[in-house]
Design an enzyme around this catalytic site. Structure first.
Site, PDB file in Angstrom:
ATOM      1  N   SER A  53       0.828  -1.200   0.000  1.00  0.00           N
ATOM      2  CA  SER A  53       0.000   0.000   0.000  1.00  0.00           C
ATOM      3  C   SER A  53       0.865   1.254   0.000  1.00  0.00           C
ATOM      4  O   SER A  53       1.708   1.412  -0.872  1.00  0.00           O
ATOM      5  CB  SER A  53      -0.945  -0.045   1.209  1.00  0.00           C
ATOM      6  OG  SER A  53      -1.991   0.862   1.055  1.00  0.00           O
ATOM      7  N   ARG A  97     -11.764   6.535   9.985  1.00  0.00           N
ATOM      8  CA  ARG A  97     -11.246   5.172  10.007  1.00  0.00           C
ATOM      9  C   ARG A  97     -12.314   4.169   9.560  1.00  0.00           C
ATOM     10  O   ARG A  97     -12.019   3.217   8.840  1.00  0.00           O
ATOM     11  CB  ARG A  97     -10.761   4.833  11.422  1.00  0.00           C
ATOM     12  CG  ARG A  97     -10.283   3.417  11.594  1.00  0.00           C
ATOM     13  CD  ARG A  97      -9.079   3.124  10.737  1.00  0.00           C
ATOM     14  NE  ARG A  97      -8.441   1.866  11.106  1.00  0.00           N
ATOM     15  CZ  ARG A  97      -7.379   1.363  10.508  1.00  0.00           C
ATOM     16  NH1 ARG A  97      -6.837   2.020   9.493  1.00  0.00           N
ATOM     17  NH2 ARG A  97      -6.844   0.234  10.892  1.00  0.00           N
ATOM     18  N   ASP A 131      -8.859  -6.782  -4.249  1.00  0.00           N
ATOM     19  CA  ASP A 131      -8.440  -5.444  -3.800  1.00  0.00           C
ATOM     20  C   ASP A 131      -8.988  -4.410  -4.788  1.00  0.00           C
ATOM     21  O   ASP A 131      -8.526  -4.311  -5.915  1.00  0.00           O
ATOM     22  CB  ASP A 131      -6.906  -5.399  -3.757  1.00  0.00           C
ATOM     23  CG  ASP A 131      -6.362  -4.063  -3.227  1.00  0.00           C
ATOM     24  OD1 ASP A 131      -7.157  -3.109  -3.071  1.00  0.00           O
ATOM     25  OD2 ASP A 131      -5.152  -3.990  -2.963  1.00  0.00           O
ATOM     26  N   HIS A 160      -7.949  -5.375   0.071  1.00  0.00           N
ATOM     27  CA  HIS A 160      -6.652  -4.703   0.169  1.00  0.00           C
ATOM     28  C   HIS A 160      -5.862  -5.180   1.386  1.00  0.00           C
ATOM     29  O   HIS A 160      -4.648  -5.299   1.347  1.00  0.00           O
ATOM     30  CB  HIS A 160      -6.892  -3.193   0.243  1.00  0.00           C
ATOM     31  CG  HIS A 160      -5.637  -2.375   0.275  1.00  0.00           C
ATOM     32  ND1 HIS A 160      -4.690  -2.437  -0.732  1.00  0.00           N
ATOM     33  CD2 HIS A 160      -5.173  -1.473   1.179  1.00  0.00           C
ATOM     34  CE1 HIS A 160      -3.695  -1.609  -0.432  1.00  0.00           C
ATOM     35  NE2 HIS A 160      -3.949  -1.026   0.706  1.00  0.00           N
ATOM     36  N   ASP A 161      -6.573  -5.444   2.480  1.00  0.00           N
ATOM     37  CA  ASP A 161      -5.926  -5.871   3.725  1.00  0.00           C
ATOM     38  C   ASP A 161      -5.154  -7.180   3.592  1.00  0.00           C
ATOM     39  O   ASP A 161      -4.391  -7.531   4.493  1.00  0.00           O
ATOM     40  CB  ASP A 161      -6.972  -6.035   4.832  1.00  0.00           C
ATOM     41  CG  ASP A 161      -6.967  -4.851   5.793  1.00  0.00           C
ATOM     42  OD1 ASP A 161      -6.145  -3.939   5.596  1.00  0.00           O
ATOM     43  OD2 ASP A 161      -7.790  -4.852   6.729  1.00  0.00           O
TER      44      ASP A 161
END
Lengths: 376, 219
Positions: free
Chosen positions: A141, A211, A307, A340-341
């Site tokens: 990232s 967040r 992602d 994405h994580d």
């Protein structure tokens, strides 16, 4: 490590930071030839605690799947460095640090930081550690952006590079998501124009919302559905209120709450801005291939099928540019529903690929294999 | 003498040999066509057998393109620079003259647009090396002509509805295509059923008795 005031960090904005403090962790031992150093670059809300218990949260390091004894980045074999980026909030100079000019926290008086600025600060640290060439620079990232930047500006100092789930420029959609997050922070009355530390308040609501919104972008529809579906939280029926009826709401609220305990709101603004500004091709006359022309660094690029924040097309653009520049590049698109994580998680194909690439690069670098590893 | 393992007709990685001593005869022939120290791109490189062979025996700068995750993982673990991608769609992104050789080993029949792929190979590389199974081999003709069935033989082990091979051609068909795109054939080797290189002969003989063909093409 604090650099003397006569060694400022020159920033892309034209401003400079002095004195600069860089907080970092190291693992393993630097060999005599200083040829086994690995620089790990952390992502937006990460920090230098890559493989040790976090001093604030008490949780394990954020990349335990990748870094540690016997892991792909084997701390028994490599000297691993991870530093908190400039503008961060875990010890490196950032908006919560004291501004020597005013004697109070920088707040928004800290100049805007870019990815190249972060890398310049890392290079100062690497220099100070007496290391000329890094065996590997790796990150996902925002960390992946730093990897690309390192490879572009210090090609002779990077033997191998592993940019994961990243892009050579931040997309319009991603800038948009970041702007939503920043506006949430700045809409919180406790933000006080960025001067909340002086008033001893914290924009927890705003940062929490930022967040929560961002966290959704790190996952995927399938992952959220598999984890929560439409299940209700500790109740048998909807309450006909705006309470967190659904498990997914409860989960997001928890994510927001726990994040504000460890992260500085202004730092969040600076980090997101740095990513927004990143455009490696623009820094090389508009041609990404020119950023890597003639490079001898070996690259291993990885992306994830689910992602949608840094989709495979972004990684492919990097790969095409590397190919056009004649670089040695491997590329894998890893099948996973983790979104994405996935780069932070123990995704077997990511671990296998990284292990293979790093081991092969180590052989090419002439680093001895650890005892017990079979010859290829 | 047992027949050589000609498992390369199936481009999925599982059927590829993994050890160098298993290297298929056609891989060795392909490798011998490559000059020492050159730059090579192998399309559909599987587990990297040919790339390893080239790197070890010819000292080449060997790169690969492979569709399967499993194949890419094996290659990367061997230290081979391999990109996960599709020869049908990804070759357009490679610059002209990037390689000395672009190799398509036992994969021609599995691509969607063989002509485009071949043209791209000769654009990206100064030379192209193509190996493929000859669909006009007498055993294939026998299956189709006498039994009236799509051939399922040692070299074509997968039934018609399962096979990834969608564009079979004969040696003559391939020579026609090379001619159409203006490519020059610099060398051609044809292997018989036992994997032996056939002596020079009439093209009709090659087309009937050759089971595999390897061609070195130039723009």
């Amino acid at each position: 490590m604090t650099f003397a005031a006569d060694r400022p960090l020159q920033l892309d904005s034209g401003a400079a930071i002095a004195p600069l403090t860089v907080a970092y962790q190291t693992y393993g031992t630097l060999n005599a030839a200083k040829s086994n150093a690995v620089l790990v670059c952390h992502a937006l809300t990460g920090d230098q605690h890559v493989a040790n218990v976090h001093p604030v949260t008490g949780k394990p390091g954020w990349w335990g799947a990748m870094v540690g004894p016997g892991r792909p980045i084997d701390t028994d074999r490599f000297f691993v460095i991870c530093s908190n980026v400039v503008g961060g909030c875990m010890g490196t100079t950032g908006p919560a640090s004291v501004d020597p000019a005013s004697g109070r926290a920088y707040g928004l008086d800290l100049p805007v930081i870019t990815i190249p600025d972060m890398v310049r600060a890392q290079a100062m640290l690497v220099d100070a550690l007496g290391i000329d060439t890094l065996f590997c620079v790796i990150g996902g990232s925002m960390g992946g952006m730093q990897v690309l930047q390192w490879a572009a500006v210090y090609p002779e100092r990077v033997f191998s590079a592993v940019p994961i789930a990243t892009a050579a420029r931040h997309s319009s959609q991603n800038i948009a998501f970041h702007e939503v997050g920043r506006q949430a922070v700045m809409a919180d009355p406790d933000w006080r124009g960025g001067r909340y530390l002086d008033a001893d308040t914290r924009p927890e609501k705003g940062l929490g919302v930022a967040r929560m919104a961002a966290h959704v972008t790190y996952l995927s529809d399938q992952a959220l559905h598999a984890k929560f579906g439409r299940r209700l939280q500790d109740r048998a029926a909807p309450t006909f209120t705006f309470d967190a009826d659904f498990q997914v709401e409860s989960y997001l609220r928890y994510q927001g709450r726990s994040f504000v305990e460890r992260f500085d709101a202004n730092s969040y603004l600076y980090m997101t801005r740095a990513m927004d500004y990143f455009d490696l091709a623009a820094d090389h006359g508009g041609r990404l291939a020119d950023a890597f022309r003639g490079t001898r660094t070996r690259f291993c690029v990885a992306s994830f099928t689910s992602d949608w924040l840094f989709p495979t097309s972004e990684s492919r653009a990097v790969v095409h540019a590397l190919n056009a520049g004649g670089a040695s590049v491997s590329f894998v698109e890893i099948e996973t529903d983790k979104g994405h994580d996935a780069f932070l998680l123990d995704v077997p194909d990511l671990i296998t690929t990284s292990r293979g690439f790093i081991a092969a690069a180590a052989r090419a670098r002439g680093l001895d294999a650890p005892a017990g590893e079979p010859a290829p | 003498m047992s027949p050589p393992r000609l498992s390369g007709l199936d481009p999925t990685v599982e059927r590829r040999p993994t050890r160098r001593e298993d290297a298929r005869n056609d891989l060795r022939l392909v490798a011998e066509m490559v000059e020492h120290g050159s730059r090579v791109l192998d399309l559909g490189c599987g587990d990297g057998s040919l790339l390893s062979l080239l790197a070890d025996t010819r000292g080449v700068d060997a790169r690969g393109l492979e569709l399967s995750q499993g194949g890419v993982n094996l290659c990367v673990a061997r230290g081979l620079p391999v990109i996960q991608g599709d020869a049908d769609t990804d070759l357009a992104t490679y610059p002209d003259d990037a390689f000395d050789y672009v190799i398509l080993s036992q994969t021609l029949q599995a691509v969607r647009r063989p002509r485009d792929v071949l043209e791209n190979m000769l654009r990206i590389g100064r030379r192209a090396i193509v190996s493929f199974p000859n669909f006009a081999h007498w055993r294939v003709r026998l299956e189709l002509g006498l039994r009236g069935r799509m051939p399922v033989t040692e070299t074509l082990p997968i039934s018609w509805h399962e096979t990834p091979n969608i564009h079979f051609c004969s040696i003559r068909d391939f020579l026609d295509l090379a001619d159409e795109i203006g490519a020059t054939i610099e060398r051609g080797l044809v292997l018989d059923r036992r994997g032996r290189v056939m002596k020079d002969g009439a093209p009709a003989r090659w087309n009937l008795f050759g089971e595999q063909a390897v061609f070195l093409l130039k723009r």
